[in-house]
Enzyme design. Structure first.
Site, mmCIF file in Angstrom:
data_model
loop_
_atom_site.group_PDB
_atom_site.id
_atom_site.type_symbol
_atom_site.label_atom_id
_atom_site.label_comp_id
_atom_site.label_asym_id
_atom_site.label_seq_id
_atom_site.Cartn_x
_atom_site.Cartn_y
_atom_site.Cartn_z
ATOM 1 N N LYS A 80 38.140 29.864 84.828
ATOM 2 C CA LYS A 80 38.503 29.306 86.450
ATOM 3 C C LYS A 80 38.708 27.632 86.028
ATOM 4 C CE LYS A 80 35.780 29.003 90.555
ATOM 5 N NZ LYS A 80 34.614 28.924 91.345
ATOM 6 N N SER A 155 35.091 31.477 95.755
ATOM 7 C CA SER A 155 36.087 30.668 95.261
ATOM 8 C C SER A 155 36.888 31.338 94.006
ATOM 9 C CB SER A 155 35.743 29.280 95.069
ATOM 10 O OG SER A 155 34.946 29.199 94.119
ATOM 11 N N SER A 179 30.433 32.436 94.615
ATOM 12 C CA SER A 179 31.613 32.433 94.054
ATOM 13 C C SER A 179 32.195 33.175 92.850
ATOM 14 C CB SER A 179 32.437 31.024 93.689
ATOM 15 O OG SER A 179 32.582 30.545 95.145
HETATM 16 N N1 GLN Z 1 31.808 30.402 99.700
HETATM 17 C C1 GLN Z 1 30.909 29.283 99.612
HETATM 18 C C2 GLN Z 1 31.472 28.027 99.883
HETATM 19 O O1 GLN Z 1 32.730 27.897 100.403
HETATM 20 C C3 GLN Z 1 30.545 29.334 98.244
HETATM 21 C C4 GLN Z 1 31.623 28.663 97.008
HETATM 22 C C5 GLN Z 1 31.028 28.665 95.752
HETATM 23 O O2 GLN Z 1 30.324 29.347 95.142
HETATM 24 N N2 GLN Z 1 31.726 27.849 94.928
HETATM 25 O O3 GLN Z 1 30.903 27.092 99.870
#
Ligand code: GLN
Length: 494
Positions: A80, A155, A179
Site C-alpha cells: 500500500k 482505503s 481499511s
Molecule cells: N473508512 C475509514 C475511514 O475513512 C477507515 C479508514 C482506514 O482504516 N484507514 O476513516
C-alpha cells in the site's frame, strides 16, 4: 507448469524452494499479469519492475549458493502506497506527495525485504487512508475485479484488488477503522488487522496514530498468517510497538485447517443485529457461515456490547483529531508539492496555497473537523468525550472475552457498491466500517474471511480476538475457510 499467478504464497514459496520455478520466473509471471489486467483494475500507482527482478535474482542466487530461504522467499508482494519505500515513489494517494521518493524504508518494508519477498510496486488507496472505496484517491479509483463498475473497498482497495485479480499473491494494507478488512470483504479476499502495536508504524505515513495498524492481505488464511509472522514483531523505532513475541499465527492457521473447533466459543454481538444492521443477503451468508462453524464444533453465545453503537461517532472524532495534527507536516516545505513559491509570497501564503491545491475534499473535511474538535472550549465536549466512549468500548470487549473466545460479525453491512453511490453523503461512506471500527478503538486484532456471495458479490465474515491473541482468530478463520472454501472472481480477460 500451472499458472504461477494462480498459486498461493505458500505454494509459490515451496515451488521456489524446490527449484520447480525460479523467483525470477515467478516475478515475471506476476509482472506480465499486471501488464495484462491492471489497465482495467488500476490496483497499482507504481510498478517497480526493475527492483522486483533484482530482488528475485537475489533469492535465486541465495538458493543456488545453498543458503537457507525464509518461508516467503521469492514470493511477490504489493505494498500500500502509505508505507515508505526507499527511493520508490510514495504518495499516500495524495497530490501533496506526488513525486516524493522517501530516503528510507518503513520497518514493515524492511522486514519484507529481509524475508526475501519481492516487492512488485505500490498500490492505490484513498488519500491518506481516509475512505472506504478508493474513490478519494487523487489518482483515480481502483475497480473491483468482481465487477469493474464497483468499488474494491477502501482505503486499501488497491492492495485487495491486486490480490483478487491475481496480480500479487500477497499485499500489505493498513487498518485504522477497517481499511484492510473491508476491502478484503468486498473483493472476496482475506484481510487481517493485527493487534495494535503488533506491527510497526515506523515509516507508515500517519493518519490516526493511536489506531493505524499495518497488516496482511492474501487469498488464503494460511498465506495471511505467513505474511503476518514475517511483518510483525517489536520495533524499537515505534514507541507503541509491543515488546512481546508475535502470537503463533501460522501454527494456529494450520491447526484451524483441520476443521475442528470443538470447545471454541463464538460471541455474537446482539447490538450488531439491531439498528441499521446489514443487508439481508449479507446476513444470510453470515448465518450460513455460522451454521458451518457450528458443524465444526463451535458453540455460539450471544453477548452484549452496549457501547458498540457509539463506536462510529467516537471514531469520527478521534481519527480526524489525530489526522489534523499529523497532516500539519505537509507544509510545502519538507515534502512533495509546493505551490506559489514565486519569491514574493510569505511562508504562510505558500503553505496555504500548497495545502489548498494538494489535499482533496475528504482530507480537508477531516482536518477541519479535527481542528474544531481539538480547539479549546470544545476539546472536552468532543475529543475528551470520544476518548471516554473508547474506554467503554474497551470494557465491552473485555467483558465479552470473559465469556467467549472470539467475537464474530459480518465484516461490512453491504457488498461492493457502484461508483458514485456513496460519495455525496459522507455518512453513507462512513457506514462501511460500522462493524470494523470497534476493534480499532479497542486495539485488538480482527480478520475478514470470504464466507459466500450475495447478489453474485463477495461477503466477508469478521472474527475479532483479544489483544495479542491474534492466533485465535486465525484458527477460527482457517476452519471457516476449510468449510466454505475460497472465492474466485470472474475472468478479467476478453
Ligand atoms: N473508512 C475509514 C475511514 O475513512 C477507515 C479508514 C482506514 O482504516 N484507514 O476513516
Amino acid at each position: 507448469m500451472s499458472d504461477l499467478t494462480r498459486m498461493t504464497a505458500a505454494e509459490l514459496a515451496g515451488t521456489i524452494a524446490k527449484g520447480d520455478a525460479s523467483a525470477e520466473e515467478v516475478t515475471r509471471a506476476h509482472l506480465d499479469r499486471i501488464t495484462a489486467v491492471d489497465g482495467k483494475v488500476h490496483a497499482f500507482l507504481h510498478v517497480d519492475a526493475d527492483g522486483a527482478i533484482d530482488a528475485a535474482r537475489k533469492v535465486d542466487a541465495k538458493r543456488a549458493a545453498g543458503q537457507e530461504l525464509g518461508p516467503l522467499a521469492g514470493v511477490p508482494i504489493a505494498v500500500k502506497d502509505v508505507l515508505t519505500t526507499r527511493g520508490v515513489p510514495t504518495t499516500a494517494g495524495s497530490k501533496i506527495l506526488e513525486g516524493w521518493r522517501p530516503p528510507y524504508d518503513s520497518t514493515v518494508v524492511e522486514r519484507l525485504r529481509d524475508a526475501g519477498t519481492v516487492i512488485l510496486g505500490k498500490t492505490n488507496m484513498d488519500e491518506f487512508a481516509m475512505g472506504s472505496s478508493t474513490e478519494y484517491s487523487a489518482y483515480g479509483p481502483t475497480n473491483n475485479p468482481w465487477d469493474l463498475g464497483r468499488i474494491p473497498g477502501g482505503s486499501g482497495g488497491g492492495s485487495a484488488a491486486a490480490v483478487a485479480a491475481y496480480e500479487a499473491p500477497l499485499a500489505i494494507g493498513t487498518d485504522t477503522g477497517g481499511s484492510i478488512r473491508q476491502p478484503g470483504a468486498v473483493t472476496g479476499t482475506v484481510g487481517a488487522k493485527p493487534t495494535y502495536g503488533g506491527t510497526s508504524r515506523y515509516g507508515l505515513i500517519a493518519f490516526s496514530s493511536s489506531l493505524d495498524t499495518p497488516g496482511p492481505c492474501a487469498r488464503t488464511v494460511l498465506d495471511a498468517a505467513l505474511l503476518h509472522e514475517v511483518m510483525a514483531g517489536h520495533d524499537w523505532r515505534d514507541s507503541t510497538s509491543i515488546p512481546q513475541p508475535v502470537p503463533p499465527v501460522v501454527e494456529a492457521a494450520r491447526r484451524g485447517m483441520s476443521g475442528d473447533l470443538t470447545g471454541v466459543k463464538l460471541g455474537l454481538v446482539t447490538e450488531f443485529d439491531a439498528g441499521e444492521g446489514a443487508e439481508p443477503g449479507v446476513m444470510a451468508a453470515f448465518h450460513d457461515a455460522l451454521a458451518a462453524l457450528t458443524k465444526l464444533g463451535a458453540e455460539i453465545v450471544e453477548v452484549s456490547a452496549p457501547h458498540f453503537q457509539y463506536a462510529l461517532p467516537a471514531y469520527y472524532l478521534i481519527a480526524p483529531s489525530e489526522c489534523s495534527s499529523n497532516l500539519a507536516r505537509f507544509d510545502g516545505v519538507r515534502f512533495g508539492l509546493r505551490v506559489g513559491d514565486d519569491g514574493n509570497r510569505s511562508l504562510e501564503e505558500v503553505m496555504s496555497l500548497t495545502r489548498e491545491a494538494g489535499f482533496g475534499a475528504e482530507v480537508k473535511r477531516r482536518i477541519m473537523l479535527g481542528t474544531y474538535a481539538l480547539s479549546s472550549g470544545y476539546y472536552d465536549a468532543y475529543y475528551g468525550q470520544a476518548q471516554k466512549v473508547r474506554t467503554l468500548i474497551t470494557q465491552d470487549f473485555n467483558a465479552a472475552f470473559e465469556q467467549v473466545d472470539v467475537l464474530v460479525s459480518p465484516t461490512t453491512p453491504f457488498v461492493a457498491f457502484p461508483f458514485g453511490s456513496r460519495t455525496s453523503d459522507p455518512y453513507q461512506m462512513y457506514l462501511a466500517d460500522l462493524f470494523t471500527i470497534p476493534t480499532n478503538l479497542y486495539g485488538g486484532p480482527g480478520i475478514s474471511v470470504p464466507c459466500g456471495l450475495s447478489e453474485g458479490l463477495p461477503v466477508g465474515f469478521q472474527i475479532m480476538a483479544p489483544t495479542m491473541a491474534d492466533d485465535r482468530m486465525y484458527r477460527v478463520a482457517a476452519a471457516l475457510e476449510s468449510a466454505v472454501g475460497t472465492l474466485t472472481p470472474p475472468s478479467l480477460e476478453g
